[in-house]
Design a protein around this motif. Structure first.
Motif, short mmCIF file in Angstrom:
data_model
loop_
_atom_site.label_atom_id
_atom_site.label_comp_id
_atom_site.label_asym_id
_atom_site.label_seq_id
_atom_site.Cartn_x
_atom_site.Cartn_y
_atom_site.Cartn_z
N ALA A 208 0.77 -1.13 0.06
CA ALA A 208 -0.02 0.08 -0.01
C ALA A 208 0.81 1.24 -0.02
O ALA A 208 0.45 2.41 -0.56
N GLY A 209 2.01 1.32 0.74
CA GLY A 209 3.00 2.16 0.65
C GLY A 209 3.33 2.72 -0.63
O GLY A 209 3.73 3.89 -1.11
N ALA A 210 3.68 1.87 -1.54
CA ALA A 210 4.17 2.00 -3.01
C ALA A 210 2.88 2.66 -3.59
O ALA A 210 3.06 3.30 -4.50
N VAL A 211 1.71 2.12 -3.34
CA VAL A 211 0.50 2.64 -4.20
C VAL A 211 0.50 4.01 -3.86
O VAL A 211 -0.15 5.04 -4.82
N VAL A 212 0.44 4.48 -2.48
CA VAL A 212 0.55 5.65 -2.06
C VAL A 212 1.71 6.94 -2.87
O VAL A 212 1.07 7.68 -3.28
N ALA A 213 2.67 6.18 -2.86
CA ALA A 213 3.87 7.01 -3.59
C ALA A 213 3.50 7.06 -4.90
O ALA A 213 3.61 8.52 -5.39
N LEU A 214 2.92 5.98 -5.67
CA LEU A 214 2.55 6.21 -7.13
C LEU A 214 1.41 7.29 -7.27
O LEU A 214 1.53 8.10 -7.99
N PHE A 215 0.50 7.30 -6.57
CA PHE A 215 -0.58 8.42 -6.32
C PHE A 215 0.09 9.54 -6.44
O PHE A 215 -0.12 10.69 -7.08
N ALA A 216 0.97 10.03 -5.40
CA ALA A 216 1.62 11.29 -5.50
C ALA A 216 2.55 11.50 -6.72
O ALA A 216 2.69 12.78 -7.03
N LEU A 217 3.23 10.47 -7.22
CA LEU A 217 4.03 10.70 -8.37
C LEU A 217 3.08 11.25 -9.47
O LEU A 217 3.51 11.81 -10.23
N VAL A 218 2.11 10.46 -9.78
CA VAL A 218 0.85 10.95 -10.75
C VAL A 218 0.47 12.64 -10.60
O VAL A 218 0.66 13.42 -11.57
N GLY A 219 0.43 12.92 -9.34
CA GLY A 219 -0.02 14.33 -9.05
C GLY A 219 1.26 15.21 -9.47
O GLY A 219 1.10 16.23 -10.00
N VAL A 220 2.45 14.82 -8.87
CA VAL A 220 3.66 15.66 -9.12
C VAL A 220 3.75 16.02 -10.78
O VAL A 220 4.21 17.06 -11.29
N ILE A 221 3.94 14.64 -11.38
CA ILE A 221 4.05 14.78 -12.72
C ILE A 221 2.96 15.46 -13.52
O ILE A 221 3.15 16.24 -14.44
N SER A 222 1.77 15.39 -13.14
CA SER A 222 0.71 16.25 -13.54
C SER A 222 0.87 17.51 -13.53
O SER A 222 0.81 18.58 -14.45
#
Length: 237
Positions: A208-222
């Motif tokens: 789940a921690g990796a999934v949270v990090a992926l959510f944040a990465l999508v937001g930062v890249i966007s």
């Protein structure tokens, strides 16, 4: 065509509107009083993302509920496991920043009316699936604001509003990821958390921690791509 503001050129006006819209979005998100109200818009996008992916993966949508505490729930019928269910569970948090990025692309391409019209269509599609009074009121009020800007806003007003929506969806989406991570951390100490990342972990085995990090990465890249689109493109025709 954007009308120059004061002594500014058209290009300077465009940059000024983009920056000012971003600052207003940050202020709305930063203060609890305004964020508590405006966060409902991010929740609409979040739950709409769940619903869209559920439909795309062959699941049967049953209902969306939006709550006064700005939380929401999307229910669909289908296999309780498998790629479709995993994709549906994953889709919520990335949807607001991705919608913001799509809005930025339309705004940068000079298609502000198209972007605002699509916003109305998305809200109408979501409204069909809403099954509680608060949810209906939230979606209708959001749609009413967009409709007023379309009907009565000047070209410059529509452009500034579209930029605000872009920044708000991306930065607001990032803030909801942070809030979820903090809440999830508290729930972990009390028992099994039930957040979207934890559902994805149970369905896929991805931590789940990796999934949270992926959510944040999508937001930062966007955010980076949207800023480049809105600030690097030439003035709108």
């Amino acid at each position: 065509m954007l009308e120059p503001l004061g002594d500014l050129t058209a290009a300077q006006t465009q940059v000024a509107l983009v920056v000012c819209a971003g600052l207003v979005a940050l202020l709305v998100i930063a203060f609890d009083t305004t964020w508590r109200v405006a966060r409902n818009v991010v929740t609409i996008a979040h739950e709409g993302g769940h619903a869209l992916v559920a439909i795309m993966t062959g699941r049967t949508m049953t209902r969306i509920r939006l709550h006064s505490d700005t939380s929401g729930v999307t229910l669909s019928k289908g296999r309780p496991t498998g790629p479709g269910m995993a994709a549906t569970a994953f889709a919520g948090y990335p949807t607001p920043p991705l919608l913001g990025l799509g809005a930025a692309a339309l705004v940068a391409g000079g298609a502000v009316p198209t972007m605002l019209g699509l916003a109305i269509m998305v809200l109408l599609g979501t409204l069909v699936l809403i099954r509680n009074v608060f949810g209906v009121v939230s979606v209708v009020l959001t749609g009413a604001v967009v409709a007023l800007v379309i009907a009565y806003g000047s070209v410059t007003t529509q452009y500034a509003f579209a930029c605000f929506v872009t920044w708000f969806l991306i930065v607001g989406g990032l803030k909801t990821v942070l809030e979820m991570a903090q809440k999830r951390s508290r729930l972990q100490r009390r028992g099994a958390p039930t957040s979207d990342p934890d559902q994805v972990e149970r369905l896929t085995g991805v931590p789940a921690g990796a999934v949270v990090a992926l959510f944040a990465l999508v937001g930062v890249i966007s955010l980076i791509l949207a800023a480049n689109l809105l600030l690097a493109w030439p003035p709108l025709p």
